[in-house]
Design a protein around this motif. Structure first.
Motif, PDB file in Angstrom:
ATOM      1  N   GLY A   1       0.795  -1.225   0.000  1.00  0.00           N
ATOM      2  CA  GLY A   1       0.000   0.000   0.000  1.00  0.00           C
ATOM      3  C   GLY A   1       0.818   1.262   0.000  1.00  0.00           C
ATOM      4  O   GLY A   1       0.280   2.349  -0.171  1.00  0.00           O
ATOM      5  N   SER A   2       2.149   1.139   0.197  1.00  0.00           N
ATOM      6  CA  SER A   2       3.013   2.322   0.185  1.00  0.00           C
ATOM      7  C   SER A   2       3.719   2.410  -1.164  1.00  0.00           C
ATOM      8  O   SER A   2       3.288   1.792  -2.147  1.00  0.00           O
ATOM      9  N   GLU A   3       4.790   3.164  -1.224  1.00  0.00           N
ATOM     10  CA  GLU A   3       5.507   3.343  -2.480  1.00  0.00           C
ATOM     11  C   GLU A   3       6.924   3.827  -2.178  1.00  0.00           C
ATOM     12  O   GLU A   3       7.126   4.647  -1.285  1.00  0.00           O
ATOM     13  N   ILE A   4       7.889   3.300  -2.910  1.00  0.00           N
ATOM     14  CA  ILE A   4       9.261   3.787  -2.857  1.00  0.00           C
ATOM     15  C   ILE A   4       9.485   4.670  -4.079  1.00  0.00           C
ATOM     16  O   ILE A   4       9.195   4.269  -5.208  1.00  0.00           O
ATOM     17  N   VAL A   5       9.992   5.873  -3.856  1.00  0.00           N
ATOM     18  CA  VAL A   5      10.231   6.813  -4.948  1.00  0.00           C
ATOM     19  C   VAL A   5      11.721   7.167  -4.962  1.00  0.00           C
ATOM     20  O   VAL A   5      12.279   7.565  -3.940  1.00  0.00           O
ATOM     21  N   VAL A   6      12.346   7.009  -6.118  1.00  0.00           N
ATOM     22  CA  VAL A   6      13.744   7.386  -6.306  1.00  0.00           C
ATOM     23  C   VAL A   6      13.819   8.281  -7.542  1.00  0.00           C
ATOM     24  O   VAL A   6      13.192   8.003  -8.563  1.00  0.00           O
ATOM     25  N   ALA A   7      14.577   9.360  -7.441  1.00  0.00           N
ATOM     26  CA  ALA A   7      14.768  10.268  -8.574  1.00  0.00           C
ATOM     27  C   ALA A   7      16.260  10.560  -8.723  1.00  0.00           C
ATOM     28  O   ALA A   7      17.043  10.382  -7.781  1.00  0.00           O
ATOM     29  N   GLY A   8      16.647  10.989  -9.909  1.00  0.00           N
ATOM     30  CA  GLY A   8      18.047  11.299 -10.138  1.00  0.00           C
ATOM     31  C   GLY A   8      18.253  11.951 -11.486  1.00  0.00           C
ATOM     32  O   GLY A   8      17.296  12.233 -12.226  1.00  0.00           O
ATOM     33  N   GLN A   9      19.505  12.162 -11.817  1.00  0.00           N
ATOM     34  CA  GLN A   9      19.875  12.774 -13.093  1.00  0.00           C
ATOM     35  C   GLN A   9      20.438  11.721 -14.036  1.00  0.00           C
ATOM     36  O   GLN A   9      20.979  10.700 -13.601  1.00  0.00           O
ATOM     37  N   ILE A  10      20.297  11.989 -15.324  1.00  0.00           N
ATOM     38  CA  ILE A  10      20.902  11.159 -16.365  1.00  0.00           C
ATOM     39  C   ILE A  10      21.888  12.047 -17.118  1.00  0.00           C
ATOM     40  O   ILE A  10      21.471  12.883 -17.924  1.00  0.00           O
ATOM     41  N   PRO A  11      23.190  11.925 -16.821  1.00  0.00           N
ATOM     42  CA  PRO A  11      24.172  12.807 -17.462  1.00  0.00           C
ATOM     43  C   PRO A  11      24.073  12.766 -18.985  1.00  0.00           C
ATOM     44  O   PRO A  11      23.925  11.682 -19.588  1.00  0.00           O
ATOM     45  N   ASP A  12      24.090  13.941 -19.582  1.00  0.00           N
ATOM     46  CA  ASP A  12      24.013  14.084 -21.037  1.00  0.00           C
ATOM     47  C   ASP A  12      22.740  13.482 -21.619  1.00  0.00           C
ATOM     48  O   ASP A  12      22.666  13.214 -22.829  1.00  0.00           O
TER      49      ASP A  12
END
Length: 931
Positions: free
Chosen positions: A502-513
């Motif tokens: 019922g929950s959620e794991i969220v991950v964000a980041g950059q993609i170089p170039d």
């Protein structure tokens, strides 16, 4: 009479968690809409008045949710309809998890933008404004989940102003859904009132539901809902007639809520991976996994401060939670006060016999004694360590309402002990009950051990709050979750101890170039029976439509800052400063108002800027409308004094050496000087040698006659007396920004608290020095126990023996009915359901005592300074400097005070009324007494 229009404040009337309002400070206006939950809105305006001098002709709220990231823009347009200028205020209450990112005002075609600066830089501007007696602080904490933004501007005759505020928040998935909760209570039909919600998710939206009190037959055609694969629209456009005619409506307009719930369709267990302009976000929430049995230990505070409703609600919640345990779960129960008790020494399976026995134990948990958090959590940790069970998940849940007051009381040592004992093997969840708890201490302890800290509010639904938290962690599906992103950089948190259904794991980041061809995402975790691996790549097609300032980029920045704020709490020294600088750089780049930054609200030439700070959890900073020129004292809202433990209720004095600009005539009222000041007592000092503009011979000062009737109040006879010192007392006002205040003579002995149910009384004697608070405080319990405190030490008589303590000692003493803890020149006293802390304080070289009520006594007939409830009043329309209090009109003057309990000594305002009015209205009910 002052040519400026008289002001009248009206209680906003928002029932749930907040409102956003535009408030015109002339002849009573208040308009609002608020946003909460994951987004809550509440609209508030003043009663209908066809001839009003202002017109809020448009109020729109537009919320856009993409990749669970909500951006909300509130736009309020107000017209000044009269042929003279007037000041218009704008209120906004937003979720505490949200960051304000933009604010602007547009007046006659000219736009004034707010500017986000480093907090220390903005603080200089704030301090300079306060020193000139100008309004400055405009953000404060409100209720469970909201912060209030407030500013104002002068609008010229027959002109208009547009306010626009933007804030951003990542919606959090709880119990299988995201919720948008909107509450509308305008108190007036609004011609152009619109709420628009647009949801754009990838993958598709799985379901969309609208419920709530405004989802009725009468308003059915005002609500439109469109749901097409990945997009959904919700519009709420009630006509003026509908706003007055629906089931919960009336002449004051709408009164109800809309609840918009939705979730997304997850095609694979890997979840959804989205990219835009060199940034990615991964939402991971698998559900097709078997639940993992859990080993849970509940650690319950049973100290004296848990007396009454708190303990009742704890028992109620614990009984329900025990009933929800699965048969393959194992559990333990620990209760603690100054000692630690275990229901059983080992974890037991949650079968019917064990659960019934545990419920019987829970029903008989009763409060008593002090609070040994360190020993209790260590015992819970040892219980889990002694009984490791393969294929299961372990967790600790601590519920407490106070600080550690016995055993190990050094907070840093407790953090160290717990962290070493747990050793990253399982999470610790810390639930802080009420506003008196040291939430910073609990939150840090939880974060250091992979858990979270959450405040449980002492409202009627406290048991439901406890149950709701447990439901979020009731079904673990994965442990040791590792999120791996090849080709990614500057990632947010990637390791998680557990994932719950019922929950959620969220991950964000950059993609170089923006090299998405080389980007691969992988999740490695442990399920009930085996190790699982998920992997995915970004789709090689056009990303979802994005603005030039991508929502995914801002989501990454928001999530990074949030996690850095949590990390900063756990660190110290250079590591702490490094994290703080990293967060600050991001906040300045993206314009987020956070604990590290502030927004300077610019205004037209000739008006002073204001500064928006983001308060800490539980903190209530100064409201801008409380700040005026002059000197005096701040009446803080109960539960949030500065420079003292958060959420305490004060019965102390704010000493001041500053001088009043006008001496005032005090007339005897033929009654005893009595006052209950809601737990907040202040004073002002007069000095004959300085800035008084009239001679002291003009004072008519009341002398006290203590030879009056024994059962009655002391009588007062009026004489003319030269006096050099007065105390100022403040009464908190219900629903109003400014408190009431009045002056009394110094050196009185006052009744602070009487609890007849427990034979407890507390009296205090004021000092005669210009910088003194209380010089003596005496606590009487039953007929034979007494605690006497002065600036040299403490004397305790337990009915048989008398003991003297110096303030320099550290003492921990407990009898059957009284707990005394002395440390750092603070005496912590717990008697029955009452807990009070008395501090030895020094100001300008003068020592005095400062009492703090940490736990109010329960029961009826509680009286004294600390027991006074807030006073309701309203400003008399059309007449300046006159209030209506208890159906009586009272002449007042706007006065101010300096609160020397904070280092910046802000100048704030109050309505000063004659002592005679306070006595006749029985607003003042302090009693001159004997110690």
């Amino acid at each position: 009479m002052d040519s400026a229009p008289a002001r009248r404040s009206l209680k906003a009337g928002c029932v749930l968690w907040g409102f956003i309002s535009a408030e015109v400070m002339m002849k009573g206006v208040s308009v609002g809409v608020g946003l909460l939950g994951l987004l809550l809105a509440c609209v508030t305006t003043a009663p209908t008045n066809k001839n009003r001098d202002w017109d809020i002709y448009s109020f729109h709220m537009n919320s856009t949710v993409t990749s669970r990231y909500a951006t909300t823009i509130i736009t309020s347009r107000v017209a000044n309809r009269i042929n003279q200028s007037q000041e218009i205020e704008f209120h906004v209450k937003i979720p505490k998890n949200a960051f304000i990112s933009k604010f602007k005002m547009t007046i006659e075609g000219q736009t004034y933008d707010g500017v986000v600066k480093q907090k220390e830089e903005a603080q200089q501007q704030y301090t300079q404004a306060v020193s000139r007696g100008q309004s400055a602080g405009i953000v404060s904490s409100v209720g469970r989940t909201l912060e209030e933004f407030k500013t104002s501007v002068t609008v010229a005759a027959l002109s208009k102003v547009t306010f626009e505020l933007t804030y951003e928040e990542l919606l959090k998935r709880r119990l299988g859904k995201y919720e948008l909760l909107i509450h509308a209570q305008p108190m007036q039909p609004v011609a152009d009132f619109k709420i628009d919600v647009y949801i754009n998710e990838r993958p598709d939206i799985n379901f969309l539901e609208i419920t709530g009190g405004l989802s009725t037959k009468a308003l059915a055609n005002a609500i439109t809902k469109t749901h097409a694969s990945s997009e959904a629209w919700v519009h709420f456009y009630p006509s003026k007639e509908q706003q007055s005619q629906c089931e919960s409506c009336g002449e004051q307009g709408l009164n109800g809520d809309l609840v918009i719930a939705y979730d997304v369709h997850r095609k694979t267990s890997m979840g959804d991976l989205n990219e835009s302009e060199g940034y990615f976000v991964h939402h991971f929430a698998p559900s097709d996994l078997p639940r993992i049995p859990k080993n849970v230990v509940f650690i319950i505070d049973r100290s004296g401060s848990m007396n009454g409703r708190k303990m009742e609600q704890t028992r109620e919640a614990l009984l329900k939670i025990l009933g929800d345990l699965a048969e393959d779960d194992h559990f333990g129960l620990i209760t603690f006060d100054s000692s630690v008790s275990t229901w059983r020494k080992e974890l037991l399976p949650a079968n019917q016999d064990n659960l019934e026995a545990a419920k019987s134990f829970a029903r008989n948990i009763h409060e008593r004694g002090a609070t040994d958090i360190n020993a209790a959590v260590l015992e819970g940790t040892a219980m889990l360590n002694r009984h490791p069970l393969k294929g299961s998940v372990s967790l600790l849940i601590l519920l407490t309402d106070g600080d550690p007051t016995t055993g190990e009381t050094n907070l840093e040592k407790i953090h160290k002990n717990i962290k070493e004992a747990i050793g990253k093997k399982f999470p610790l969840y810390c639930l802080g009950f009420g506003m008196d708890v040291n939430f910073d201490f609990l939150e840090k302890m939880a974060l250091e051990n992979s858990g979270v800290g959450r405040r449980i509010y002492t409202d009627s639904d406290a048991a439901l709050q406890l149950q709701g938290f447990y439901e979020e962690v009731a079904t673990p599906l994965l442990t040791d979750v590792q999120m791996v992103y090849l080709g990614g950089a500057n990632l947010t948190q990637t390791n998680f101890s557990q994932y719950y259904n019922g929950s959620e794991i969220v991950v964000a980041g950059q993609i170089p170039d923006n090299n998405i061809e080389m980007f691969t995402a992988e999740v490695i975790a442990i399920s009930k029976s085996n190790r699982v691996i998920y992997s995915d790549t970004l789709p090689m097609k056009e990303p979802i439509e994005a603005r030039s300032d991508s929502h995914i980029q801002r989501l990454w920045a928001y999530l990074t800052v949030k996690q850095l704020l949590d990390k900063e709490v756990q660190l110290s020294g250079k590591a702490k400063e490094k994290v703080k600088k990293e967060a600050l750089d991001l906040c300045l780049k993206y314009g987020f108002v956070t604990p590290f930054t502030s927004m300077v609200v610019t205004k037209p030439q000739g008006e002073d800027s204001q500064v928006a700070h983001k308060p800490k959890e539980g903190e209530k900073p100064i409201r801008s409308s409380q700040v005026l020129s002059g000197s005096g004292f701040l009446n803080r809202q109960a539960h949030s004094p500065p420079a003292m433990p958060a959420q305490d209720v004060y019965a102390g004095l704010h000493p001041e050496q500053g001088l009043r600009g006008n001496a005032r005539r005090m007339e005897g009222a033929g009654r005893g000087i009595t006052s209950r000041s809601g737990g907040l007592m202040k004073h002002t000092d007069y000095d004959v040698g300085h800035a008084l503009r009239v001679p002291f011979s003009d004072f008519a000062m009341a002398s006290l006659d203590f030879n009056g009737p024994p059962q009655g109040r002391p009588t007062m006879r009026t004489t003319t007396t030269t006096v050099s010192l007065l105390r100022r007392l403040l009464l908190p006002a219900e629903g109003q920004a400014l408190p009431l205040c009045y002056d009394i003579p110094v050196a009185l002995s006052l009744r602070l608290l009487i609890d007849p149910n427990n034979e407890l009384s507390m009296n205090g004697q004021l000092g005669q020095s210009a910088s003194a608070g209380y010089q003596n405080i005496v606590i009487h319990y039953r007929s034979d126990q007494h605690i006497e405190l002065d600036t040299t030490g403490i004397t305790f008589n337990d009915g048989q023996n008398t003991t003297y303590f110096s303030w320099s000692l550290n003492i921990n003493r407990e009898t059957d009915s009284v707990s005394l803890i002395l440390r750092d020149k603070e005496m912590d006293v717990t008697i029955a359901s009452t807990r009070v802390v008395i501090m030895l304080y020094r100001r300008n070289g003068i020592k005095f005592l400062w009492p703090v009520l940490r736990q109010r006594p329960t029961g009826d007939n509680i009286i004294g300074i600390m027991a006074r409830p807030p006073v309701a009043y309203e400003e008399v329309q059309g007449i300046a400097m006159k209030l209506k209090i208890q159906d009586k009109e009272v002449d007042v003057s706007r006065d101010s005070a300096v609160d020397l309990s904070v280092r910046s000594t802000p100048t704030v305002a109050c309505w000063l009324m004659p002592l005679q009015s306070a006595l006749q209205g029985e607003l003042a009910d302090f009693t001159v007494t004997q110690l």
